[in-house]
Design a protein around this motif. Structure first.
Motif, short mmCIF file in Angstrom:
data_model
loop_
_atom_site.label_atom_id
_atom_site.label_comp_id
_atom_site.label_asym_id
_atom_site.label_seq_id
_atom_site.Cartn_x
_atom_site.Cartn_y
_atom_site.Cartn_z
N ASP A 45 2.50 -1.78 22.60
CA ASP A 45 2.95 -1.17 21.35
C ASP A 45 2.54 -2.05 20.18
OD1 ASP A 45 4.56 1.18 22.16
OD2 ASP A 45 5.84 -0.31 23.13
N LYS A 46 2.33 -1.42 19.03
CA LYS A 46 2.20 -2.13 17.75
C LYS A 46 3.52 -2.04 17.01
CE LYS A 46 -1.50 0.25 16.43
NZ LYS A 46 -2.66 0.67 15.61
N LEU A 47 3.63 -2.78 15.94
CA LEU A 47 4.83 -2.68 15.11
C LEU A 47 4.91 -1.32 14.42
CD1 LEU A 47 5.11 -6.23 13.49
CD2 LEU A 47 6.28 -5.33 15.51
N ALA A 48 3.75 -0.76 14.10
CA ALA A 48 3.68 0.55 13.46
C ALA A 48 2.35 1.19 13.84
CB ALA A 48 3.81 0.42 11.95
N ASP A 49 2.20 2.47 13.54
CA ASP A 49 0.94 3.15 13.83
C ASP A 49 0.74 4.28 12.83
OD1 ASP A 49 -1.46 3.73 15.14
OD2 ASP A 49 -0.56 3.42 17.12
N TYR A 50 -0.43 4.94 12.92
CA TYR A 50 -0.82 5.98 11.97
C TYR A 50 -0.33 7.35 12.42
CZ TYR A 50 -4.24 2.40 10.59
OH TYR A 50 -4.85 1.24 10.20
N GLY A 51 0.30 8.09 11.51
CA GLY A 51 0.66 9.47 11.76
C GLY A 51 -0.53 10.39 11.53
N PRO A 52 -0.34 11.70 11.65
CA PRO A 52 -1.45 12.65 11.51
C PRO A 52 -2.18 12.56 10.17
CG PRO A 52 0.46 13.74 12.47
CD PRO A 52 0.92 12.38 12.03
N ASP A 53 -1.46 12.23 9.08
CA ASP A 53 -2.11 12.09 7.78
C ASP A 53 -2.41 10.62 7.47
OD1 ASP A 53 0.44 11.14 7.32
OD2 ASP A 53 0.75 12.25 5.47
N VAL A 54 -2.36 9.78 8.51
CA VAL A 54 -2.63 8.35 8.44
C VAL A 54 -1.59 7.63 7.57
CG1 VAL A 54 -4.52 6.64 8.34
CG2 VAL A 54 -5.07 9.00 8.67
N SER A 55 -0.46 8.26 7.33
CA SER A 55 0.68 7.51 6.80
C SER A 55 1.28 6.70 7.94
CB SER A 55 1.71 8.46 6.19
OG SER A 55 2.20 9.35 7.17
N ILE A 56 2.15 5.76 7.62
CA ILE A 56 2.61 4.78 8.61
C ILE A 56 3.89 5.24 9.29
CG2 ILE A 56 3.22 2.37 8.98
CD1 ILE A 56 0.29 2.93 8.11
N ARG A 57 3.90 5.14 10.62
CA ARG A 57 5.05 5.50 11.43
C ARG A 57 5.58 4.25 12.15
NH1 ARG A 57 4.67 11.18 11.88
NH2 ARG A 57 3.72 11.80 9.90
N PRO A 58 6.89 3.99 12.07
CA PRO A 58 7.45 2.83 12.77
C PRO A 58 7.27 2.94 14.29
CG PRO A 58 9.01 3.72 11.18
CD PRO A 58 7.91 4.73 11.32
N ALA B 41 5.39 -13.90 5.18
CA ALA B 41 4.95 -14.33 3.85
C ALA B 41 3.51 -13.87 3.66
CB ALA B 41 5.04 -15.85 3.72
N LEU B 42 3.20 -13.31 2.49
CA LEU B 42 1.86 -12.84 2.18
C LEU B 42 1.22 -13.75 1.14
CD1 LEU B 42 2.47 -8.98 1.91
CD2 LEU B 42 2.11 -10.38 3.96
N THR B 43 -0.08 -13.71 1.08
CA THR B 43 -0.81 -14.53 0.11
C THR B 43 -0.83 -13.90 -1.27
OG1 THR B 43 -2.89 -13.49 0.78
CG2 THR B 43 -2.27 -15.54 1.91
N ARG B 44 -0.44 -12.61 -1.36
CA ARG B 44 -0.39 -11.92 -2.66
C ARG B 44 0.53 -10.72 -2.52
NH1 ARG B 44 -3.91 -7.43 -2.31
NH2 ARG B 44 -5.51 -7.58 -0.68
N PRO B 45 1.00 -10.16 -3.61
CA PRO B 45 1.85 -8.97 -3.52
C PRO B 45 1.08 -7.81 -2.87
CG PRO B 45 1.95 -9.93 -5.72
CD PRO B 45 0.84 -10.63 -5.01
N PHE B 46 1.78 -7.08 -2.00
CA PHE B 46 1.10 -6.00 -1.28
C PHE B 46 2.11 -4.92 -0.91
CE2 PHE B 46 -1.19 -4.16 2.46
CZ PHE B 46 -2.31 -3.75 1.77
N ALA B 47 2.04 -3.80 -1.61
CA ALA B 47 2.99 -2.71 -1.39
C ALA B 47 2.70 -1.92 -0.13
CB ALA B 47 2.98 -1.77 -2.61
N GLU B 48 1.46 -1.95 0.35
CA GLU B 48 1.06 -1.16 1.51
C GLU B 48 1.19 -1.98 2.80
OE1 GLU B 48 0.66 1.86 1.08
OE2 GLU B 48 -0.44 2.35 -0.73
N PHE B 49 2.27 -2.73 2.91
CA PHE B 49 2.47 -3.66 4.02
C PHE B 49 2.40 -2.96 5.38
CE2 PHE B 49 5.49 -5.86 6.90
CZ PHE B 49 4.82 -7.07 7.03
N GLY B 50 2.88 -1.72 5.45
CA GLY B 50 2.84 -0.99 6.72
C GLY B 50 1.44 -0.84 7.27
N ASN B 51 0.42 -0.80 6.40
CA ASN B 51 -0.96 -0.70 6.86
C ASN B 51 -1.36 -1.90 7.71
OD1 ASN B 51 -1.07 1.66 5.41
ND2 ASN B 51 -2.39 0.88 3.80
N LEU B 52 -0.81 -3.08 7.40
CA LEU B 52 -1.10 -4.27 8.19
C LEU B 52 -0.53 -4.12 9.59
CD1 LEU B 52 -0.33 -7.14 5.63
CD2 LEU B 52 -2.37 -5.71 5.82
#
Length: 522
Positions: free
Chosen positions: A84-97, A171-182
């Motif tokens: 398992d991953k921490l999250a994955d891509y849904g049908p529209d490539v939005s993030i699913r837990p 901790a991130l090296t810069r602000p990042f709102a799309e954290f779920g993509n990681l």
């Protein structure tokens, strides 16, 4: 190689799946008329039990069960089954837990706290924060070359910590709102801490390892304790065939129940055959061309616009994809989260294209189009585009390059090239391919104002502000960018009529693509 235990289906014989279609065709194609009723998936409630045999193309003896090295379709599907991953891509490539139940940022978006759900590895150990940190440390090891490394590069692991066994603070090296993509990055699977050998893999996925013969077969068993519910299947067996006709013939002959990655021609051939059900996964692969905007002739905006306008996208979809796809609009991610779907669809305008070519002083210009047999339809697409360009006074010359070095070659060399991409978030597509410092910027697009819009999008906690920034970026790309995106190909799989639960709403590389824990045998 590990021997197959008693009771397992051996790898199909050389006269069967592994040997190709020839030996099977005489038997399997006899009486295969097209007047049979088309197959449909079983209806009603899913049932438990049985072994599903799935045929994929493979990588021979070099195949791996290390999920961080997964690259081939078969490796990606097997990794998904066992890990398992921490999250994955849904049908529209939005993030699913997935293993991460939820995550929330600190106010400045440079720290994110991830809360793990209760889950266990196949050996009974709980999935802990320490396993997550160790997995990410392994992926980002500078001495290694794991695919997810670039996606996780903005995580500062030395400053990250396990708050407790089920809470990780990154901790991130810069602000990042799309954290779920990681968290959903391709290959970012969680393995037990200190794992380095994968001869008998231990994950937290819906299936448990049984036996493996590289280049031939992998047998898995249901994990009765999976956090997302036990799979319907008792067993899942992956079988290998690099020959598409052999995969479909094995399905027709009852040797497998699932044949991955079939061609539109095969789908049409068996559309009326009651032994085959076809599942089309729309928007799976972007199809296009790259124009390098930093050098002649495509540093001229008029000429780029002329290329957009001379292209008959419907003809390309109908001929190159045999109709198994949708037309594109020179933007990546049709139907995905943040896609600018309200931008009017481009259609051919040959008179305007001729005018722009004349204004650019490019009439009669000879342009080399790089292509190679690295992906289905590349050479055909190059030929079609050359014919279309000829109608407006351009001479586009398709040139077939080395398929082993093609992707590296087109990053820096040439001016026009065939291109394709699988599913990923629009943010990831932009960060990897369209920023001034992007490492895979095949169009050489470099605009400070575009970079600033991206920085605004990913550093904003406000969803509406992010959406507006992505919209502005796409309008800029549509007007003057270097991606000529003509289509989005369907991904096709074939199953037996007794197979249910195969999702059609799952572009390749998303969670439900090539996923078998929700599949059943009727």
């Amino acid at each position: 190689m590990t021997p197959i235990p008693t009771g397992a289906t051996p790898g199909l014989s050389r006269r069967g799946l592994l040997g190709g279609a020839a030996a099977l065709s005489a038997v399997l194609l006899t009486g295969c008329g097209t007047d049979n009723a088309p197959a449909t998936a079983p209806t009603g409630q899913p049932r438990r039990g049985g072994r599903l045999r799935a045929a994929f193309a493979g990588g021979g003896a070099n195949e791996t069960l290390d999920p961080h090295l997964a690259n081939l379709f078969v490796e990606a599907s097997r990794a998904k089954a066992m890990y398992d991953k921490l999250a994955d891509y849904g049908p529209d490539v939005s993030i699913r837990p997935r293993l991460a139940q939820r995550w929330e940022p600190h106010a400045d978006l440079t720290r994110w706290r991830v809360h793990l759900r209760e889950a266990t590895f196949h050996d009974g150990r709980p999935v802990r924060a320490a396993d997550v940190l160790a997995s990410y440390a392994r992926i980002t090891d500078p001495k290694r070359a794991f695919r997810a490394k670039a996606s996780l590069a903005m995580i500062d692991l030395r400053a990250s910590r396990a708050v407790d066994d089920r809470t990780v603070e990154f901790a991130l090296t810069r602000p990042f709102a799309e954290f779920g993509n990681l968290l959903a990055a391709f290959g970012a699977y969680i393995v037990p801490e200190d794992t380095e050998t994968f001869d008998r893999p231990v994950g937290s996925g819906a299936f448990v390892f049984d036996s493996f013969q590289p280049g031939r077969s992998l047998l898995l068993r249901r994990n009765p304790d999976h956090w997302d519910g036990a799979a319907y299947l008792d067993e899942l067996e992956y079988l290998i065939s690099n020959d598409e006709s052999a995969r479909i013939n094995a399905l027709l002959g009852g040797q497998v129940e699932y044949a991955h990655d079939i061609t539109p021609t095969t789908a049409r051939t068996h559309a009326g055959d009651g032994r085959v059900a076809i599942t089309r996964m729309a928007n799976s692969t972007m199809q296009g061309f790259t124009m390098k905007v930093d050098r002649p002739p495509f540093d001229n905006r008029d000429l780029r616009e002329a290329m957009f306008l001379l292209t008959d996208r419907r003809q390309l979809v109908d001929t190159v994809l045999s109709g198994a796809g949708q037309v594109g609009n020179d933007l990546y991610g049709k139907g995905y989260q943040y896609y600018a779907g309200d931008i009017p669809q481009r259609t051919p305008d040959l008179d305007r294209a001729r005018f722009l070519i004349d204004r650019a002083g490019a009439k009669g210009l000879r342009i080399t189009l790089d292509t190679a047999a690295v992906a289905s339809g590349f050479v055909e697409a190059a030929t079609v585009l050359a014919d279309q360009a000829r109608q407006v006074g351009l001479t586009v010359v398709p040139t077939t390059g080395n398929k082993d070095t093609y992707w590296k070659d087109i990053l820096t060399n040439g001016v026009l090239a065939c291109y394709r991409s699988g599913a990923m978030p629009i943010e990831t597509h932009i960060s990897q391919r369209l920023l001034t410092n992007s490492t895979t910027n095949a169009t050489r697009w470099a605009r400070p104002e575009f970079d600033a819009l991206y920085a605004k999008a990913v550093s904003s906690p406000d969803e509406a502000a992010r959406r507006q920034a992505y919209d502005d970026m796409q309008r800029m790309l549509h007007a003057e960018g270097g991606f000529l995106i003509w289509g989005f190909a369907d991904f096709l799989v074939a199953t037996g009529p007794n197979v249910g639960g195969v999702s059609a709403d799952a572009p390749a590389n998303t969670l439900d693509w090539a996923r078998f824990d929700k599949v059943w045998l009727g």
